[in-house]
Design a protein around this motif. Sequence first.
Motif, PDB file in Angstrom:
ATOM      1  N   GLN A 220     -76.890 -31.001 -20.928  1.00  0.00           N
ATOM      2  CA  GLN A 220     -78.129 -30.216 -20.775  1.00  0.00           C
ATOM      3  C   GLN A 220     -78.798 -30.131 -22.142  1.00  0.00           C
ATOM      4  O   GLN A 220     -78.504 -29.227 -22.934  1.00  0.00           O
ATOM      5  CB  GLN A 220     -77.813 -28.794 -20.299  1.00  0.00           C
ATOM      6  N   ALA A 221     -79.680 -31.061 -22.443  1.00  0.00           N
ATOM      7  CA  ALA A 221     -80.237 -31.160 -23.805  1.00  0.00           C
ATOM      8  C   ALA A 221     -80.985 -29.903 -24.225  1.00  0.00           C
ATOM      9  O   ALA A 221     -81.078 -29.584 -25.410  1.00  0.00           O
ATOM     10  CB  ALA A 221     -81.150 -32.372 -23.905  1.00  0.00           C
ATOM     11  N   GLY A 222     -81.519 -29.138 -23.272  1.00  0.00           N
ATOM     12  CA  GLY A 222     -82.320 -27.969 -23.621  1.00  0.00           C
ATOM     13  C   GLY A 222     -81.510 -26.729 -23.961  1.00  0.00           C
ATOM     14  O   GLY A 222     -82.074 -25.715 -24.377  1.00  0.00           O
ATOM     15  N   VAL A 223     -80.200 -26.791 -23.785  1.00  0.00           N
ATOM     16  CA  VAL A 223     -79.357 -25.623 -24.058  1.00  0.00           C
ATOM     17  C   VAL A 223     -79.274 -25.386 -25.563  1.00  0.00           C
ATOM     18  O   VAL A 223     -79.141 -26.334 -26.336  1.00  0.00           O
ATOM     19  CB  VAL A 223     -77.951 -25.874 -23.458  1.00  0.00           C
ATOM     20  N   THR A 224     -79.387 -24.130 -25.991  1.00  0.00           N
ATOM     21  CA  THR A 224     -79.287 -23.824 -27.423  1.00  0.00           C
ATOM     22  C   THR A 224     -77.909 -23.243 -27.717  1.00  0.00           C
ATOM     23  O   THR A 224     -77.572 -22.165 -27.231  1.00  0.00           O
ATOM     24  CB  THR A 224     -80.373 -22.798 -27.829  1.00  0.00           C
ATOM     25  N   LEU A 225     -77.123 -23.982 -28.495  1.00  0.00           N
ATOM     26  CA  LEU A 225     -75.796 -23.491 -28.884  1.00  0.00           C
ATOM     27  C   LEU A 225     -75.889 -22.897 -30.284  1.00  0.00           C
ATOM     28  O   LEU A 225     -76.466 -23.494 -31.190  1.00  0.00           O
ATOM     29  CB  LEU A 225     -74.776 -24.626 -28.881  1.00  0.00           C
ATOM     30  N   LEU A 226     -75.288 -21.733 -30.456  1.00  0.00           N
ATOM     31  CA  LEU A 226     -75.354 -21.050 -31.758  1.00  0.00           C
ATOM     32  C   LEU A 226     -73.977 -20.673 -32.290  1.00  0.00           C
ATOM     33  O   LEU A 226     -73.831 -20.285 -33.446  1.00  0.00           O
ATOM     34  CB  LEU A 226     -76.171 -19.761 -31.608  1.00  0.00           C
ATOM     35  N   GLY A 227     -72.942 -20.775 -31.427  1.00  0.00           N
ATOM     36  CA  GLY A 227     -71.626 -20.240 -31.783  1.00  0.00           C
ATOM     37  C   GLY A 227     -71.390 -18.973 -30.984  1.00  0.00           C
ATOM     38  O   GLY A 227     -72.331 -18.267 -30.635  1.00  0.00           O
ATOM     39  N   ARG A 228     -70.101 -18.733 -30.657  1.00  0.00           N
ATOM     40  CA  ARG A 228     -69.633 -17.578 -29.880  1.00  0.00           C
ATOM     41  C   ARG A 228     -69.862 -17.708 -28.376  1.00  0.00           C
ATOM     42  O   ARG A 228     -69.557 -16.789 -27.622  1.00  0.00           O
ATOM     43  CB  ARG A 228     -70.208 -16.257 -30.395  1.00  0.00           C
ATOM     44  N   GLU A 229     -70.371 -18.874 -27.924  1.00  0.00           N
ATOM     45  CA  GLU A 229     -70.463 -19.096 -26.488  1.00  0.00           C
ATOM     46  C   GLU A 229     -69.045 -19.217 -25.927  1.00  0.00           C
ATOM     47  O   GLU A 229     -68.162 -19.792 -26.572  1.00  0.00           O
ATOM     48  CB  GLU A 229     -71.245 -20.389 -26.184  1.00  0.00           C
ATOM     49  N   THR A 230     -68.837 -18.677 -24.733  1.00  0.00           N
ATOM     50  CA  THR A 230     -67.494 -18.704 -24.140  1.00  0.00           C
ATOM     51  C   THR A 230     -67.161 -20.111 -23.630  1.00  0.00           C
ATOM     52  O   THR A 230     -68.018 -20.785 -23.049  1.00  0.00           O
ATOM     53  CB  THR A 230     -67.435 -17.707 -22.954  1.00  0.00           C
ATOM     54  N   ILE A 231     -65.912 -20.532 -23.845  1.00  0.00           N
ATOM     55  CA  ILE A 231     -65.442 -21.817 -23.306  1.00  0.00           C
ATOM     56  C   ILE A 231     -64.577 -21.502 -22.083  1.00  0.00           C
ATOM     57  O   ILE A 231     -63.633 -20.702 -22.176  1.00  0.00           O
ATOM     58  CB  ILE A 231     -64.565 -22.577 -24.336  1.00  0.00           C
ATOM     59  N   LEU A 232     -64.920 -22.132 -20.966  1.00  0.00           N
ATOM     60  CA  LEU A 232     -64.094 -21.983 -19.761  1.00  0.00           C
ATOM     61  C   LEU A 232     -63.336 -23.286 -19.541  1.00  0.00           C
ATOM     62  O   LEU A 232     -63.913 -24.367 -19.649  1.00  0.00           O
ATOM     63  CB  LEU A 232     -64.960 -21.696 -18.535  1.00  0.00           C
ATOM     64  N   ARG A 233     -62.056 -23.144 -19.250  1.00  0.00           N
ATOM     65  CA  ARG A 233     -61.256 -24.322 -18.870  1.00  0.00           C
ATOM     66  C   ARG A 233     -60.806 -24.096 -17.431  1.00  0.00           C
ATOM     67  O   ARG A 233     -60.184 -23.072 -17.142  1.00  0.00           O
ATOM     68  CB  ARG A 233     -60.035 -24.455 -19.785  1.00  0.00           C
ATOM     69  N   ASN A 234     -61.155 -25.019 -16.572  1.00  0.00           N
ATOM     70  CA  ASN A 234     -60.887 -24.856 -15.138  1.00  0.00           C
ATOM     71  C   ASN A 234     -61.362 -23.493 -14.654  1.00  0.00           C
ATOM     72  O   ASN A 234     -60.683 -22.792 -13.900  1.00  0.00           O
ATOM     73  CB  ASN A 234     -59.398 -25.048 -14.831  1.00  0.00           C
ATOM     74  N   GLY A 235     -62.502 -23.064 -15.174  1.00  0.00           N
ATOM     75  CA  GLY A 235     -63.114 -21.811 -14.720  1.00  0.00           C
ATOM     76  C   GLY A 235     -62.565 -20.556 -15.366  1.00  0.00           C
ATOM     77  O   GLY A 235     -63.049 -19.457 -15.116  1.00  0.00           O
ATOM     78  N   GLU A 236     -61.533 -20.691 -16.231  1.00  0.00           N
ATOM     79  CA  GLU A 236     -60.910 -19.511 -16.855  1.00  0.00           C
ATOM     80  C   GLU A 236     -61.260 -19.472 -18.338  1.00  0.00           C
ATOM     81  O   GLU A 236     -61.394 -20.518 -18.981  1.00  0.00           O
ATOM     82  CB  GLU A 236     -59.374 -19.616 -16.768  1.00  0.00           C
ATOM     83  N   PHE A 237     -61.301 -18.253 -18.898  1.00  0.00           N
ATOM     84  CA  PHE A 237     -61.561 -18.100 -20.335  1.00  0.00           C
ATOM     85  C   PHE A 237     -60.537 -18.904 -21.147  1.00  0.00           C
ATOM     86  O   PHE A 237     -59.331 -18.796 -20.919  1.00  0.00           O
ATOM     87  CB  PHE A 237     -61.461 -16.615 -20.722  1.00  0.00           C
TER      88      PHE A 237
END
Length: 814
Positions: free
Chosen positions: A731-748
Amino acid sequence: MAEFPGKTHIIVIGGGIIGCSTAYHLARDHKADVLLLEQGKLTSGSTWHAAGLVGQLRSSASITQVLKYSVDLYKQLKDETGLETGWKMTGCLRLACNEDRWIEYRRLATTARSFGMDMHLLSPDEVKQMWPLMETGDLVGASYLPSDGQASPSDITQSLAKGARMHGAKLIEDVRVTGFRMSGDRITHVETDRGVVECEKVVNCAGQWARQVGAMAGINVPLQPVKHQYIITEPVEGLSTDAATIRDPDRRTYFKEEVGGLAMGGYEPDPIAWTTGDVPHDFQFQLFDDDWDHFEQHLSQAIARVPALADTGVKQMINGPESFTPDGNFILGVAPECANMYVCAGFNAFGIASGGGAGWVLAEWVNSGEAPMDLWVVDILRFSGLHKDRDWVCERTLEAYGKHYTVGFPHEEYASGRPRIVSPLYDRLKARGGVFGSKLGWERPNWFAPEGMQPRDEYSMGRQNWFDAVGEEHKAVREAAGLFDQSSFAKYELSGPGAAKALDWICANHVTREPGRLTYTQMLNSRGGIECDLTVARLADDLFYIVTGTGFRTHDAAWIRSHVPAGCEARLSDVTEQWGTLSLMGPKARDILAAVTDADVSNTAFPFGHVREIAIAGHRVRALRVTYVGELGWELHMPISGAGEVFDALMAAGEPMGLRPAGYRAIESLRLEKGYRAWGADITPNDSPFEAGLGWAVKLRRNMDFMGRGAAETAASGPLRKRMAGFTTDQAGVTLLGRETILRNGEFAGYLSSGGFGYTIGKPAGYGYLRNADGVSEEWIKAGRYELVVAGERTAAQVWLEPMYDPGMVRPKS
Ligand SMILES: Cc1cc2nc3c(=O)[nH]c(=O)nc-3n(C[C@H](O)[C@H](O)[C@H](O)COP(=O)(O)OP(=O)(O)OC[C@H]3O[C@@H](n4cnc5c(N)ncnc54)[C@H](O)[C@@H]3O)c2cc1C
């Protein structure tokens, strides 16, 4: 009158919430021999008149942990001491009146989730239900953190003081510290108006007096007392005693229930500093005169939000001083000028919220001599000589205060006190459209506006106006060459017969190879966490040139100096201002360099990881073959007076080959793609090189001891419970800045430590630690399905264990 001791192990100066919390934790957790001295009565400084709102969420995970600890402590302190703290878990509503603020809160809620807190986003109707007296017609929504609350500042402090005494600390009021007796850079005795006390360590918790207390030991504590006002109203009909606290930043105000009425205050855009001179010693339990003219701006906004206030009388106005700092964060740790004075001050009106946790981490630090976690954003070592200028500190602090409630746009720069330190290239770069940021006082080009574009940042929550221009700079570096003015890099020389031995001990990588070699290394703490991340060039048997990031100048020098082994003859000199730095990076870098020097710069004569002295435009240049952008290139360090001529020579030779000046935002994009870690974000004292994917730079195979070796061996033998990986999204329009949550298989599974956009790969890119209590193996990582949560929205992500760009390191070594 209490008996006055002649000797103790630790003296805490100041009986506000911070001093009492520190004494409590030193006594409770470390059974320390502690004496707290207070010039007036406990709480008589800033603590007694605080409003008592207690919030927890900050942009740093560690500081959020510190504030969470405060809440946990305030909840249960009464059970231990028998004294109430007034703690009420009311929750906190933050109101959004415009779309930018709403995006800010959606990001904040994601950060909260990343840091293990449950922040809800509410509609205006839900807010109205929760707080019926509030006018909600102008709201877009609100965030709600249920675990925030409020407490009684004086009661908490008295409770902490009682707890400290119960654990054996001695607290004495009406004793003023008047000076220090020093031996070298250590305090041996504290002088007071009741006599002299011998001690091993001193903790400066003197609030707005901390600057002058520090000065008596030769240290600089850059804080500025500012007048801060709030009112307490008569009871407001229908107001619940457990009403949530409110922060209404678009109206610059805050509210808290107080004995049936409201405490209401705010952060003006035009704050009023108190003195830049010394704070009077007898300013005890005192306030300034009410300043209704200045407060009027908050009254009208508050009535618009809570209309019942129009018919409610004001019981009291509080106009008190509080110490603020130039970047809005508090000040913790050991100053470089004095080895045994610890500072904990400058709380920017969140000292009650921070008190419990700050005292806890500081006590750990005082006890062991090492910060117990990553406390970089509050570390006193983030400051430099610049911060000795009181007028500059005042001006910048007032700007920071005025921004307390403005929308926090990404990449925003301060405007005050600039330009302060400029490289000789400043005018040249400005003439080429340079748009500057400031770091530790240095003006640094962030990007270059092309012809026809206004050279200034326009801030917004999404892509900002510089996005395409930075993309062009990035492209030039990947395809031809870019020239970066990095003169603000901190530079030191370590010299003397013991220099090599000192670096063998302090550095995790093998940096004492033959003269002419250059090595990237970390320096580790006793937990194996990364304290410094820098390059060391060996210029001669007994001379090393060390280069690190601009912002880490004081910190890294202090770390090196304080860890030179006893008896090792090695002297560290800070030579930052003597050397200008131009980084010439890109596939054409060799051709350009060859055009301006007689030196052989071929790959055979001048391979990667080497340093040579060469001549350019009549100047002697230390050329370091290294890169932070993933291309062939050199960092060229020349006597600073020659930087202009070297720049001109390089541009004249290089422009026909596509060379162009480039800025720090391009560096960020280039290094993200290449997977180079940034200290303070991706790698911190909380992270080991093995977790960070930098285990290759740790000399475990060499049969020599070094700082942090034991912990590094444990980390290397695994299993790792967290591990850094790269992430991209299509998604090229997404702005990443840091501190975004990473989900693995839907879990934190973790959160991004840094994020941005990779122009060559054409995607948003970021890095973050994946966490799993049972271990994080490569197989586990590869087996996962990933998403990033960005401002509350999930987006599919790809995981990277190798760099996204040139994983084989072919380009830098070509
Ligand atoms: C109007 C107002 C509202 C506020 N509201 C909030 C809020 O809602 N939430 C929040 O978290 N924070 C709030 N604050 C901030 C909070 O009050 C402070 O951050 C906190 O009290 C700082 O505590 P301290 O212990 O560092 O300083 P202080 O309480 O000032 O303590 C320092 C002590 O050191 C003593 N001292 C100084 N020099 C010497 C010496 N030479 N010898 C011996 N003793 C010495 C002083 O007498 C003083 O008692 C507010 C502040 C103000 C002004």
